[in-house]
Design an enzyme around this catalytic site. Structure first.
Site, PDB file in Angstrom:
ATOM      1  N   ARG A  89     -18.680   0.495 -21.891  1.00 20.51           N
ATOM      2  CA  ARG A  89     -19.052   0.153 -20.524  1.00 20.51           C
ATOM      3  C   ARG A  89     -18.368   1.046 -19.512  1.00 20.51           C
ATOM      4  NH1 ARG A  89     -18.606  -5.941 -21.383  1.00 20.51           N
ATOM      5  NH2 ARG A  89     -20.782  -6.430 -21.746  1.00 20.51           N
ATOM      6  N   ASP A 118       0.805  -1.229   0.000  1.00 13.82           N
ATOM      7  CA  ASP A 118       0.000   0.000   0.000  1.00 13.82           C
ATOM      8  C   ASP A 118       0.835   1.275   0.000  1.00 13.82           C
ATOM      9  OD1 ASP A 118      -1.775  -1.942   0.580  1.00 13.82           O
ATOM     10  OD2 ASP A 118      -2.301  -1.224   2.580  1.00 13.82           O
TER      11      ASP A 118
END
Ligand code: ADP
Length: 745
Positions: free
Chosen positions: A187, A152
């Site tokens: 999409r 992270d």
């Protein structure tokens, strides 16, 4: 210090193996005994077989592997004082004086507590008669070095942590794949990435993917009706012709009142309010998987090696520290300080003090966030009435390199958003000479963020003679106020020449900035050029494959890599793949070197070595070519081993830019636009080259640039990365005599 141990703990992160290898080999090279503690702190608590000596060859052949070969775990027992008491006893039984802990903030918190409690736990063990007083007296404290293994990038103490770059690779692979299918069906996709309290992966992933909206924990949308703001922007994007929508969301995203925002919620909003066919992709553990990137391998290697060197030189009782990297510089931060700032970010997020959270994340994070917010806009802000609209020309020049398009896109959008006019010059300086120039608007660069090559066109043509008249004429014709050259050596030479001739041709008396893009990483004023990281990853994955092709046979490879006269790619790919020898033009190659290499190969293979790997820069030596080396080694190897050559060629210049290159390109482009804005219209406008220097993005004035360049061999006179050579050499050495030698990598 005689004996240290290494462990990996908490969530695994790509690059942990490289760190373990570097810790083990650096320590052995310094004459220390090295132990591995298997399965993180649980192994420390359990002792016995979980703490074992680890040898040189035990860490061979692991650089390309994900996860951690010594295992990682979450240990509930270690969280308890009673567990730590056992751990201390085990360390004392093994006479371990120092530990290197590779893990996230949890693991490093544990390490800090262990250090602090050490004296009292030792005293307790002595009082209970479980440890002798003499032993206790020999180990008054525990030396602790931390390496942040966290995908992270959520911890203070290093610009980037081990595993974050690889996680970005996985994210970008996914978003690139998704955008291509999303575009064919018009999409929308919501991609959720890791990061409970840290939006680094989401933010950088969005920047690299050219996403249309991003949600991070540190900076929630600043309005309550954020869903409406998001929809308005996305709707506008569709109206301007965008065929897909990509929203990147961190798992810890929330609104400004601290309520979680989930990917499901975003999908519902897009479907209900925009009628969009929306799919969710939660990347999850994919982000921890796959082979570690070149960057993570090298970062972890350098940190591992430095951690040991620092441990050895630390005085008894030195508080724990974390090794980190700022730009290309190794840093050492007190662990307590690193943990304090890290916790402060989480506290600020929980307390909904978002300004503070962003501030603590640092300047480059904030800057990237601002940039993303501009780049995701569907349309630029309209120019302010009465503002001076500058006319900025942008071109690519030099060899093709991944990241050129990314930089052009960011520059065009950021400049247009500021109300300026951008003119694209096609085919390098040719376009400026031949009037191949046209205006670029917001949508003209749509989709460029992720695309390799150069859409504008690039080449190595350096203007001369009457070209200057033609260029001056066109600069006047288009009333160009400033030039942004995005490219390599030729571009720098051209930029420099224009600047030098500004007194002869007044049209050249405008600010010119150069943004470094070259796979060679040979540009002055920049420690890293855009494109080099992509090329490095291409080389490393090719070499990984080449090595695997040789598992069964006794074979040595001579791999030739690009770089012109600059050995950066050769050295860094050698470091990332564990090559035992690297040939650089900077060092030269002599017959005596080659004789020594032959002896070493023969010696290694005769003792059971199965694989040899040598990496040679393309221009290392004009006589001792790759073919020559192959023939020489082959002949001298006789029946002992085969030799193959592999010239990697143009695959190094191609490919889509790596996340690192996309991020760097975007950040540099943003700086360049600001610089041009400041210089244009000044009575004596300045020209400069931008680059990352020790972690900061700086400008070096054109006057100084020439002095930094070695014009004969097309590289800077001083190259920081040459200092890494000793580490590469030590880590790839064959095992010391006392250890078996079947795999030196
Ligand atoms: P990470 O290191 O990836 O952040 P965790 O937070 O799960 O992962 O921590 C890994 C291990 O480190 C835990 O299982 C535990 O053994 C140890 N640890 C974490 N926090 C502490 C703590 N406050 N005190 C002691 N040990 C801790």
């Amino acid at each position: 210090m005689k004996r240290i141990a290494v462990l990996t703990s908490g969530g695994d992160a790509q690059g942990m193996n490289a760190a373990v290898r570097a810790v083990v080999r650096t320590a052995l090279d310094h004459g220390l005994d090295v132990f591995a503690i298997y399965e993180g702190y649980q192994g420390m608590v359990d002792g016995g077989d979980a703490i074992r000596p680890i040898r040189w060859n035990d860490v061979g052949g692991i650089l390309h592997k994900g996860g951690t070969i010594i295992g990682s775990a979450r240990s509930a027992e270690f969280r308890e004082r009673s567990g730590r008491l056992k751990a201390v006893r085990n360390l004392l039984l093994h006479k371990i004086e120092g530990i290197v802990v590779i893990g996230g903030d949890g693991s490093l918190t544990g390490a800090n507590i262990l250090y602090e409690e050490w004296p009292e736990l030792v005293a307790e063990l002595v009082a209970d008669g479980r440890i002798g007083a003499t032993t206790a007296a020999q180990f008054p404290s525990l030396a602790v070095a931390g390496i942040i293994g966290s995908i992270d990038n959520d911890m203070f103490g290093s610009d980037v942590t081990t595993g974050a770059d690889t996680a970005l690779h996985r994210i970008v692979e996914a978003t690139d794949a998704i955008t291509s299918t999303a575009a064919s069906h018009q999409r929308s996709f919501v991609v959720e990435v890791m990061g409970r309290h840290c939006g680094y992966l989401a933010l950088m992933g969005a920047l690299a993917a050219g996403a249309d909206w991003v949600l991070i924990p540190e900076s929630p949308p600043d309005v309550d009706d954020w869903a409406e703001t998001m929809c308005r922007l996305l709707r506008k994007g569709r109206e301007t012709g965008r065929r897909d929508t990509l929203v990147v969301i961190a798992e810890g995203a929330q609104d400004r009142h601290g309520n979680p925002i989930t990917s499901e919620q975003i999908k519902r909003i897009l479907e209900e309010r925009l009628g969009e066919d929306t799919r969710i992709t939660v990347l999850g553990h994919v982000q921890r998987g796959g082979a570690p990137s070149a960057f993570d391998r090298n970062l972890s290697t350098l940190l591992g090696s430095a951690a040991v060197v620092e441990l050895i030189s630390a005085e008894t009782g030195t508080p724990p520290f974390v090794m980190g990297m700022r730009g290309n510089k190794l840093t050492r931060t007190p662990l307590a300080e690193a943990l304090r700032v890290t916790n402060a970010v989480t506290t600020a997020i929980v307390a909904q003090n978002y300004d503070e959270a962003l501030r603590l994340r640092g300047k480059s994070f904030q800057e990237s966030f601002r940039t993303v917010r501009t780049l995701v806009r569907a349309l630029p802000h309209p120019p302010t009435p009465g503002q001076r609209r500058m006319r900025i020309a942008v071109l690519n020049a030099g060899g093709p390199a991944p990241g050129m398009n990314t930089a052009v896109r960011a520059a065009v959008r950021l400049a247009v958003d500021k109300g300026h006019i951008v003119l694209g010059i096609r085919n390098g300086f040719h376009g400026l000479i031949e009037d191949d120039i046209s205006e670029m608007d917001w949508m003209s660069v749509s989709g460029w963020a992720t695309r390799g090559g150069s859409e504008l066109g690039t080449n190595r043509y350096l203007p001369h003679g009457s070209d200057y008249y033609a260029m001056a004429r066109n600069l006047e014709k288009y009333a160009i106020d400033g030039i942004l050259m995005i490219g390599g050596w030729t571009g720098y030479r051209g930029g420099l020449e224009l600047h030098r001739q500004r007194h002869t041709f007044p049209a050249f008396d405008i600010p010119i900035v150069c943004l470094p893009v070259s796979i060679n990483n040979n540009l002055p004023g920049a420690e890293l050029s855009v494109g080099a990281d992509t090329a490095l990853n291409s080389i490393v994955s090719a070499v990984d494959k080449i090595k695997r092709s040789a598992v069964a046979s006794r074979r040595a490879f001579v791999v030739e890599v690009m770089g012109n006269y600059c050995g950066y790619l050769a050295l860094m790919s050698a470091l990332a793949t564990g090559a035992e020898r690297v040939y650089l033009h900077e060092e030269g190659v002599t017959l005596a070197d080659l004789e020594a290499d032959v002896r070493q190969l023969v010696d290694g293979f005769s003792k059971g070595k199965r694989l040899g790997l040598m990496i040679r820069n393309e221009y290392a030596n004009p006589v001792y070519t790759t073919g020559f080396m192959r023939a020489l080694f082959e002949e001298e190897g006789g029946d002992l081993f085969d030799v193959r050559e592999s010239i990697l060629g143009h695959l190094q210049q191609g490919g889509d830019p790596s996340p690192f290159d996309r991020i760097l390109a975007t950040r540099l482009a943003s700086q360049c636009v600001d610089y041009l804005e400041k210089q244009i219209g000044q009575p004596e406008p300045r020209s400069a080259c931008v680059g990352q220097v020790q972690g900061e993005l700086l400008f070096t004035e054109m006057e100084d640039i020439a002095r930094l360049m070695d014009m004969d061999v097309h590289r800077p006179k001083r190259q920081w990365w040459l200092d890494i050579r000793p580490i590469a050499r030590v880590l790839a050495k064959p095992a010391p005599q006392t250890q078996s030698t079947n795999n030196s990598e």
